[in-house]
Design an enzyme around this catalytic site. Structure first.
Site, mmCIF file in Angstrom:
data_model
loop_
_atom_site.group_PDB
_atom_site.id
_atom_site.type_symbol
_atom_site.label_atom_id
_atom_site.label_comp_id
_atom_site.label_asym_id
_atom_site.label_seq_id
_atom_site.Cartn_x
_atom_site.Cartn_y
_atom_site.Cartn_z
ATOM 1 N N MET A 1 0.838 -1.161 0.000
ATOM 2 C CA MET A 1 0.000 0.000 0.000
ATOM 3 C C MET A 1 0.896 1.242 0.000
ATOM 4 O O MET A 1 1.272 1.746 1.052
ATOM 5 C CB MET A 1 -0.907 -0.021 1.235
ATOM 6 C CG MET A 1 -1.597 1.263 1.482
ATOM 7 S SD MET A 1 -2.612 1.411 2.977
ATOM 8 C CE MET A 1 -2.924 -0.197 3.553
ATOM 9 N N PRO A 2 1.262 1.761 -1.149
ATOM 10 C CA PRO A 2 2.114 2.944 -1.201
ATOM 11 C C PRO A 2 1.381 4.195 -0.720
ATOM 12 O O PRO A 2 0.190 4.368 -0.945
ATOM 13 C CB PRO A 2 2.449 3.089 -2.684
ATOM 14 C CG PRO A 2 2.154 1.778 -3.287
ATOM 15 C CD PRO A 2 1.055 1.180 -2.466
ATOM 16 N N TYR A 3 2.146 5.039 -0.052
ATOM 17 C CA TYR A 3 1.674 6.345 0.386
ATOM 18 C C TYR A 3 2.702 7.351 -0.089
ATOM 19 O O TYR A 3 3.888 7.250 0.251
ATOM 20 C CB TYR A 3 1.558 6.370 1.911
ATOM 21 C CG TYR A 3 1.339 7.754 2.469
ATOM 22 C CD1 TYR A 3 0.074 8.319 2.513
ATOM 23 C CD2 TYR A 3 2.403 8.498 2.950
ATOM 24 C CE1 TYR A 3 -0.122 9.590 3.026
ATOM 25 C CE2 TYR A 3 2.220 9.768 3.467
ATOM 26 C CZ TYR A 3 0.950 10.309 3.498
ATOM 27 O OH TYR A 3 0.764 11.566 3.999
ATOM 28 N N THR A 39 -4.901 0.732 -4.087
ATOM 29 C CA THR A 39 -4.343 0.827 -2.740
ATOM 30 C C THR A 39 -3.166 1.806 -2.679
ATOM 31 O O THR A 39 -2.338 1.743 -1.772
ATOM 32 C CB THR A 39 -3.889 -0.559 -2.238
ATOM 33 O OG1 THR A 39 -2.885 -1.073 -3.117
ATOM 34 C CG2 THR A 39 -5.059 -1.520 -2.149
ATOM 35 N N PHE A 41 -2.026 5.644 -2.251
ATOM 36 C CA PHE A 41 -2.507 6.908 -1.710
ATOM 37 C C PHE A 41 -1.539 8.027 -2.056
ATOM 38 O O PHE A 41 -0.332 7.879 -1.858
ATOM 39 C CB PHE A 41 -2.653 6.814 -0.186
ATOM 40 C CG PHE A 41 -3.664 5.781 0.226
ATOM 41 C CD1 PHE A 41 -4.979 6.142 0.438
ATOM 42 C CD2 PHE A 41 -3.293 4.452 0.368
ATOM 43 C CE1 PHE A 41 -5.924 5.180 0.805
ATOM 44 C CE2 PHE A 41 -4.225 3.492 0.742
ATOM 45 C CZ PHE A 41 -5.543 3.862 0.960
#
Length: 67
Positions: A1-3, A39, A41
């Site tokens: 889940m990269p942010y 996924t 963000f």
């Protein structure tokens, strides 16, 4: 889940430009790291110009010295 957190100065970045940053960042993570866009963000913060510094100076002063 990269942010991904993008900070820019508050110098008139348009909604369209922000949309392009979000899309481009998401696409890049999908292409390079095979991350699922659903996924991923991306958050964009606009920082007041006087709160951003370069070379030990607030940006307006730094730019004034560059002229």
């Amino acid at each position: 889940m990269p942010y991904v957190h993008i900070e820019v100065t508050d110098e008139g970045v348009t909604s369209e430009q922000k949309k392009a940053l979000i899309k481009g960042t998401t696409d890049l993570l999908q292409k390079v790291l095979h991350k699922d866009p659903a996924t991923t963000f991306v958050v964009i913060d606009e920082v007041p110009l006087e709160n951003w510094g370069i070379g030990g100076l607030p940006v307006p002063e730094f730019r004034a010295q560059q002229k």
